[in-house]
Design a protein around this motif. Sequence first.
Motif, PDB file in Angstrom:
ATOM      1  N   GLU A 232      33.996  -0.275  -5.509  1.00 47.33           N
ATOM      2  CA  GLU A 232      33.868  -1.007  -6.772  1.00 47.33           C
ATOM      3  C   GLU A 232      32.424  -0.911  -7.258  1.00 47.33           C
ATOM      4  O   GLU A 232      31.483  -1.169  -6.496  1.00 47.33           O
ATOM      5  N   ASP A 233      32.259  -0.512  -8.514  1.00 45.68           N
ATOM      6  CA  ASP A 233      30.933  -0.417  -9.133  1.00 45.68           C
ATOM      7  C   ASP A 233      29.979   0.440  -8.312  1.00 45.68           C
ATOM      8  O   ASP A 233      28.791   0.117  -8.145  1.00 45.68           O
ATOM      9  N   GLY A 234      30.495   1.546  -7.767  1.00 48.88           N
ATOM     10  CA  GLY A 234      29.633   2.455  -7.022  1.00 48.88           C
ATOM     11  C   GLY A 234      29.256   1.979  -5.637  1.00 48.88           C
ATOM     12  O   GLY A 234      28.328   2.529  -5.037  1.00 48.88           O
ATOM     13  N   VAL A 235      29.951   0.955  -5.113  1.00 49.29           N
ATOM     14  CA  VAL A 235      29.670   0.431  -3.779  1.00 49.29           C
ATOM     15  C   VAL A 235      30.910   0.633  -2.914  1.00 49.29           C
ATOM     16  O   VAL A 235      31.981   0.092  -3.209  1.00 49.29           O
ATOM     17  N   LEU A 236      30.758   1.437  -1.854  1.00 44.66           N
ATOM     18  CA  LEU A 236      31.839   1.698  -0.914  1.00 44.66           C
ATOM     19  C   LEU A 236      31.650   0.798   0.300  1.00 44.66           C
ATOM     20  O   LEU A 236      30.590   0.821   0.937  1.00 44.66           O
ATOM     21  N   ARG A 237      32.691  -0.005   0.633  1.00 40.88           N
ATOM     22  CA  ARG A 237      32.607  -0.934   1.758  1.00 40.88           C
ATOM     23  C   ARG A 237      33.759  -0.677   2.728  1.00 40.88           C
ATOM     24  O   ARG A 237      34.899  -0.525   2.306  1.00 40.88           O
ATOM     25  N   VAL A 238      33.397  -0.651   4.015  1.00 40.75           N
ATOM     26  CA  VAL A 238      34.387  -0.592   5.088  1.00 40.75           C
ATOM     27  C   VAL A 238      34.178  -1.855   5.916  1.00 40.75           C
ATOM     28  O   VAL A 238      33.193  -1.966   6.655  1.00 40.75           O
ATOM     29  N   ALA A 239      35.106  -2.820   5.789  1.00 39.00           N
ATOM     30  CA  ALA A 239      34.961  -4.122   6.442  1.00 39.00           C
ATOM     31  C   ALA A 239      36.055  -4.277   7.486  1.00 39.00           C
ATOM     32  O   ALA A 239      37.224  -3.958   7.230  1.00 39.00           O
ATOM     33  N   ASP A 240      35.665  -4.784   8.653  1.00 35.25           N
ATOM     34  CA  ASP A 240      36.644  -5.028   9.709  1.00 35.25           C
ATOM     35  C   ASP A 240      36.505  -6.468  10.191  1.00 35.25           C
ATOM     36  O   ASP A 240      35.524  -7.152   9.894  1.00 35.25           O
ATOM     37  N   ASP A 241      37.522  -6.923  10.959  1.00 38.03           N
ATOM     38  CA  ASP A 241      37.475  -8.267  11.525  1.00 38.03           C
ATOM     39  C   ASP A 241      37.360  -8.207  13.048  1.00 38.03           C
ATOM     40  O   ASP A 241      37.930  -9.025  13.770  1.00 38.03           O
ATOM     41  N   GLY A 242      36.616  -7.201  13.522  1.00 34.62           N
ATOM     42  CA  GLY A 242      36.389  -7.047  14.951  1.00 34.62           C
ATOM     43  C   GLY A 242      35.291  -7.971  15.447  1.00 34.62           C
ATOM     44  O   GLY A 242      34.905  -8.933  14.772  1.00 34.62           O
TER      45      GLY A 242
ATOM     46  N   VAL B 214      30.585  -5.145   8.237  1.00 29.59           N
ATOM     47  CA  VAL B 214      30.781  -4.464   6.952  1.00 29.59           C
ATOM     48  C   VAL B 214      29.782  -3.322   6.871  1.00 29.59           C
ATOM     49  O   VAL B 214      28.566  -3.533   6.989  1.00 29.59           O
ATOM     50  N   VAL B 215      30.288  -2.112   6.695  1.00 30.12           N
ATOM     51  CA  VAL B 215      29.440  -0.946   6.442  1.00 30.12           C
ATOM     52  C   VAL B 215      29.433  -0.735   4.930  1.00 30.12           C
ATOM     53  O   VAL B 215      30.476  -0.394   4.348  1.00 30.12           O
ATOM     54  N   GLU B 216      28.281  -0.943   4.301  1.00 28.20           N
ATOM     55  CA  GLU B 216      28.181  -0.894   2.834  1.00 28.20           C
ATOM     56  C   GLU B 216      27.345   0.308   2.424  1.00 28.20           C
ATOM     57  O   GLU B 216      26.214   0.481   2.870  1.00 28.20           O
ATOM     58  N   LEU B 217      27.914   1.138   1.565  1.00 22.55           N
ATOM     59  CA  LEU B 217      27.219   2.313   1.047  1.00 22.55           C
ATOM     60  C   LEU B 217      27.104   2.179  -0.460  1.00 22.55           C
ATOM     61  O   LEU B 217      28.101   2.206  -1.174  1.00 22.55           O
ATOM     62  N   ARG B 218      25.877   2.032  -0.937  1.00 18.69           N
ATOM     63  CA  ARG B 218      25.628   1.931  -2.379  1.00 18.69           C
ATOM     64  C   ARG B 218      25.291   3.313  -2.917  1.00 18.69           C
ATOM     65  O   ARG B 218      24.224   3.866  -2.615  1.00 18.69           O
ATOM     66  N   LEU B 219      26.192   3.845  -3.711  1.00 15.73           N
ATOM     67  CA  LEU B 219      26.015   5.196  -4.229  1.00 15.73           C
ATOM     68  C   LEU B 219      25.037   5.195  -5.391  1.00 15.73           C
ATOM     69  O   LEU B 219      24.897   4.204  -6.111  1.00 15.73           O
ATOM     70  N   ARG B 220      24.375   6.309  -5.569  1.00 18.25           N
ATOM     71  CA  ARG B 220      23.421   6.438  -6.671  1.00 18.25           C
ATOM     72  C   ARG B 220      24.181   6.487  -7.980  1.00 18.25           C
ATOM     73  O   ARG B 220      25.208   7.164  -8.090  1.00 18.25           O
ATOM     74  N   ALA B 221      23.675   5.760  -8.978  1.00 19.51           N
ATOM     75  CA  ALA B 221      24.356   5.729 -10.295  1.00 19.51           C
ATOM     76  C   ALA B 221      24.338   7.110 -10.913  1.00 19.51           C
ATOM     77  O   ALA B 221      23.314   7.798 -10.922  1.00 19.51           O
ATOM     78  N   GLN B 222      25.460   7.522 -11.443  1.00 20.38           N
ATOM     79  CA  GLN B 222      25.566   8.812 -12.087  1.00 20.38           C
ATOM     80  C   GLN B 222      25.054   8.720 -13.527  1.00 20.38           C
ATOM     81  O   GLN B 222      25.323   7.763 -14.231  1.00 20.38           O
ATOM     82  N   PRO B 223      24.273   9.720 -14.000  1.00 20.49           N
ATOM     83  CA  PRO B 223      23.770   9.676 -15.368  1.00 20.49           C
ATOM     84  C   PRO B 223      24.908   9.826 -16.377  1.00 20.49           C
ATOM     85  O   PRO B 223      25.895  10.467 -16.087  1.00 20.49           O
TER      86      PRO B 223
END
Length: 442
Positions: A367-377, A433-442
């Motif tokens: 969502e909005d260029g932010v990729l999240r992989v969240a677990d309940d481990g 939570v592994v959060e990857l904030r992608l660079r905004a595309q022009p």
Amino acid sequence: MNSRLVVTFTTLIVFLIAALAVPLGLAYASHRTNRLLLDRRADATRFAELADQAAREDDRSGLIAEIDRYAELYGAAVRVRDRDGSVLATAGRFEADDREATRLALSGRTTEELPTISPFGPATVLLAEPAGRDAQLSGVVLLEAPTDRARQDVSLVWGALLVGALVALGYSALAARRLARWILRPVTELDRTTRAIAQGRLDARAHPGAGPSELRRLEERFNTMADAVSGAMERQRAFVADASHELRTPLTVLGLRLENLEPHLRGEGTAEFEEAMAELDRLTLLVEDLLALAKVEAGAGVEGKEIPLAPRLGAWREVYAAKGVHLITEIPEVAVVPEAAARVADIALDNAQKFVPEGGTVTVTLEDGVLRVADDGPGLGEEERAEALGRFWRSGAHANVPGSGLGLAIAAELARACGATLALLPAVPHGLVVELRLRAQP
């Protein structure tokens, strides 16, 4: 630093301009005051001669006519007193207190100086001139003259000086900014280069150009140092890649030979054989991860092409189903991400399926260029999350879980390669939570 230099230079220039303009303005004001004194003292001397003549001839008609015309023409006030201080003739509106000036004039002293004229005053000046010769004084002439013209002249000169000073200050400030920029250009270039190197662009170099010769030499030596460091890192990376690549074949051959030995083992050697095969698998995995890390650091395979993310995540459903872990993906079907970001998601999902217990849930969102992989481990503590992106780091609580300790380090390099930001965050109520904030595309 640039602002400090500009402020310093500008302050010095302000003091220099003030040291030139203020004395010049005061000198002109003094000069204009002296001119006014000389002009009006000549008039007062003439009236003093007429007053002395009128006293000797006992006829003041000519004197009165002269001072009336003068007062009307110049807007001044003239008053003539005798030796006793009595007013003999007056013209114009006299506002000043003339007692002190009368006393000095009756003692034979004429007005030698006036208050310095400025745009702010005084509005009038008072001159006193004794009438008569030497000890035979017949009276005194008092002349109150307006200073409008003199104040206007001083105002014009002071205004011109002020405008000139402001223009000079403006050009000087511009020159100071250019000078400061010229002095600090090598420093700015070094700052840009070091920032680029810190971001992973090891080929970035300073470009010596303008600036002091000492700082240009510093740029050249910095480039030499950067070349040496970059060369050493490249040799180290090449060594790791070559060693990892060369070790793959011997490890494969060793594994095959060990497998060929299995039928010839006795029952008591089966456990040792299985441990040896497990260590061989662990060593093989470590070599593969080292080779992958070396390739990522060298920029291989992270050219930036984009791929659909949903099909990539779909390949993990069977793995998670076999582990009894629920995989939830909230990804638009048309979503595309850089291939490096998809590989980061693979690493995060691979780690999650190792640590999340059966019946747990792993959720992937974009969502909005932010990729999240969240677990309940079980998740990681704050200090562990700070260290987890380092190489060969493994949590003490997960020492028995298969892995090389390079997965998140590879993910961090992949994120850096595609211009993204990788962070490990706590999940609520527990998990990671592994959060990857992608660079905004022009």
